[in-house]
Design an enzyme around this catalytic site. Sequence first.
Site, short mmCIF file in Angstrom:
data_model
loop_
_atom_site.label_atom_id
_atom_site.label_comp_id
_atom_site.label_asym_id
_atom_site.label_seq_id
_atom_site.Cartn_x
_atom_site.Cartn_y
_atom_site.Cartn_z
N THR A 1 0.82 -1.22 0.00
CA THR A 1 0.00 0.00 0.00
C THR A 1 0.85 1.26 0.00
OG1 THR A 1 -1.86 -1.04 1.10
CG2 THR A 1 -1.65 1.31 1.41
N SER B 1 1.39 -7.43 -1.22
CA SER B 1 2.07 -8.50 -0.46
C SER B 1 1.26 -9.80 -0.41
CB SER B 1 2.45 -8.04 0.94
OG SER B 1 1.35 -7.99 1.79
N THR C 1 1.40 -4.66 4.05
CA THR C 1 1.19 -5.07 5.45
C THR C 1 0.57 -6.46 5.57
OG1 THR C 1 -0.99 -4.02 5.53
CG2 THR C 1 0.89 -2.69 6.23
N ASP C 2 -0.11 -6.91 4.51
CA ASP C 2 -0.89 -8.14 4.66
C ASP C 2 -0.05 -9.36 5.02
OD1 ASP C 2 -3.10 -6.65 4.14
OD2 ASP C 2 -3.35 -7.29 2.08
N1 ASP Z 1 -2.84 -5.35 0.22
C1 ASP Z 1 -1.75 -4.53 0.70
C2 ASP Z 1 -0.49 -5.34 0.73
O1 ASP Z 1 -0.32 -6.14 1.60
C3 ASP Z 1 -2.08 -3.99 2.05
C4 ASP Z 1 -1.05 -3.08 2.66
O2 ASP Z 1 0.05 -2.93 2.22
O3 ASP Z 1 -1.40 -2.44 3.69
O4 ASP Z 1 0.32 -5.22 -0.15
#
Ligand code: ASP
Length: 334
Positions: A12, A54, A85-86
């Site tokens: 993100t 991710s 973050t995932d």
């Molecule tokens: N879907 C995103 C990822 O994990 C979520 C994030 O980065 O907060 O790449």
Amino acid sequence: MKNILLIGTGGTIASQPTDSGLAPGLTTEQLLRYTPSITRLCRTDCVQLLALDSTNITPAHWQMIVRCIRERYGNYDGFVITHGTDTLAYTAAALSYMIQDCPKPIVLTGAQKPIGFDSTDSKINLTDAFSCAAGDLPGVSIVFDHKVILGTRAKKTRSKSFSAFSSINYPELGVIRDGSLVRFIRQRCADEPRFYEDLDTRVALLKLVPGMDRETLDFLYQRNDAVIIESFGVGGVPEAGGFYDCIRQWKERGRITVLTTQVENEGSDLGVYHVGHRLKNDLGVLEAYDMTCEAVLAKLMWILAITRDPAEVAERFYTPVAMDMFPQLPQKQA
Ligand code: ASP
């Protein structure tokens, strides 16, 4: 001034709106342009290793990150990895086993909102990550929402708010106050890190649900060298459904089983109830105790690439790495 390498993998933090939702689009250089104060903290170089949500990260990408750090290790004082973050907690756990005893900081960060949005946690997280990477913070950690979390202890516990990560069964290593690291705990390290690049990715995770029978477990054992069973409470498997026979039969064919719990805090204690006792004492099942599921998965992938001998697997599994578990008493194996 310290030299810090920024390794971009997407997420993100680097995402932009598209017709089909947010997708990584910004380069590491573009990220740094949003955070000019970083140039006052350290000298920076950038590597755009990946540009992935991710959700798409695999163990092969963990190996790429490790190789990237290993090849450039001598040129930098610390490393910042931007990541979605995932699955960030999985990557942090994996790097903790693949780069051990590292005296230099390896800091993972990301954000819940893209860096180009008016309301975003990206800039503060990235700036905090750099001040930690330029500070005295050995080993793998996650810097997020002003917290520093040990790489083996992190879990994503909030899907939307800025406070996305928690440290599970272990205190935070520190906090970042007014841009400076206040460190509570210093990870142990050596003069030089030990790098491991091989992983055995044939490790599966099964979440038990009431009424499940052995069929799914059989399927996973057929295709994997180890199966982690995420059971209930302090740990056990149902007495109906053929689980005990299934675990015994696959143990005889060399499969490793680890019992963990769906409960986020405080961990397993298999000996407490009849439904768990036999697993450990008669069937040689390993238990995760206070480890996170992410750490158990990564640790098994690391161990099984080194040995398939059940006694050695057990010994390595119960030997703490990067404070991933509190040391346990010697385990009796079946
Ligand atoms: N879907 C995103 C990822 O994990 C979520 C994030 O980065 O907060 O790449």
